[in-house]
Design an enzyme around this catalytic site. Structure first.
Site, PDB file in Angstrom:
ATOM      1  N   CYS A  68       0.953  -1.123   0.012  1.00 34.37           N
ATOM      2  CA  CYS A  68      -0.421   0.228   0.124  1.00 34.37           C
ATOM      3  C   CYS A  68       0.675   1.484   0.039  1.00 34.37           C
ATOM      4  O   CYS A  68       1.340   1.529   1.510  1.00 34.37           O
ATOM      5  CB  CYS A  68      -0.726  -0.070   1.246  1.00 34.37           C
ATOM      6  SG  CYS A  68      -2.169   1.459   2.226  1.00 34.37           S
ATOM      7  N   CYS A  71       0.501   4.087   2.726  1.00 28.41           N
ATOM      8  CA  CYS A  71       0.990   3.605   3.937  1.00 28.41           C
ATOM      9  C   CYS A  71       1.536   3.734   4.193  1.00 28.41           C
ATOM     10  O   CYS A  71       2.578   4.236   5.632  1.00 28.41           O
ATOM     11  CB  CYS A  71       0.148   2.193   4.393  1.00 28.41           C
ATOM     12  SG  CYS A  71      -1.193   1.890   3.772  1.00 28.41           S
TER      13      CYS A  71
END
Ligand code: ZN
Length: 148
Positions: A68, A71
């Site tokens: 991600c 993230c």
């Protein structure tokens, strides 16, 4: 002031931190790791449950995954936020790819998602990448709402 219970992010040892002792300097009585290292640890399912159940301070978890992008770009902001929020709050991380059962139990729909827990209960959650300032303000807002 009352005693504070802090769970070591490395070994899960429950440490009683006396109010007159500086919490930031405290080390785990079980493994010797600093209780607040300013570096949120990735923890597994057992330690995650232990943090929630045994910490007397609020626990903030950043649910993320290695694939991600947002993230990963938020990680330094989260780490910097730990420097501001600890020892009032314990900051930990949960890798949803490594711990899918926990992520599913938390009903994670998108990542990054931050969830604030206190006394074993979810207090608030928010999704999407945030800056250090946004993280700190959001958490402080929640703390004043719940009186933690
Ligand atoms: Zn420890």
């Amino acid at each position: 002031m009352t005693e504070t219970f802090v769970v070591c992010a490395k070994c899960g040892g429950v440490n009683r931190v006396a109010p007159e002792r500086p919490a930031l300097a405290a080390k785990c009585g079980q493994c010797g790791t600093k209780l607040f290292a300013g570096h949120p640890e990735d923890i597994g399912a057992a330690l995650f449950d232990r943090q929630l159940a045994r910490s007397s301070i609020p626990v903030l978890v950043d649910v993320w995954a290695p694939w991600c992008g947002p993230c990963l770009s938020m990680a330094p902001a989260y780490e910097a936020a730990a420097g501001e929020l600890e020892p009032r709050v314990r900051l930990i991380k949960l890798n949803s790819e490594a711990e899918p059962a926990v992520a599913s139990r938390l009903a994670i729909r998108g990542i990054p998602t931050m969830i604030l827990f206190w006394k074993s209960r979810e207090v608030a959650r928010i999704s999407g990448a945030m800056t250090r300032t946004q993280i700190v303000l959001w958490v402080k807002d929640q703390l004043s709402t719940i009186g933690a």
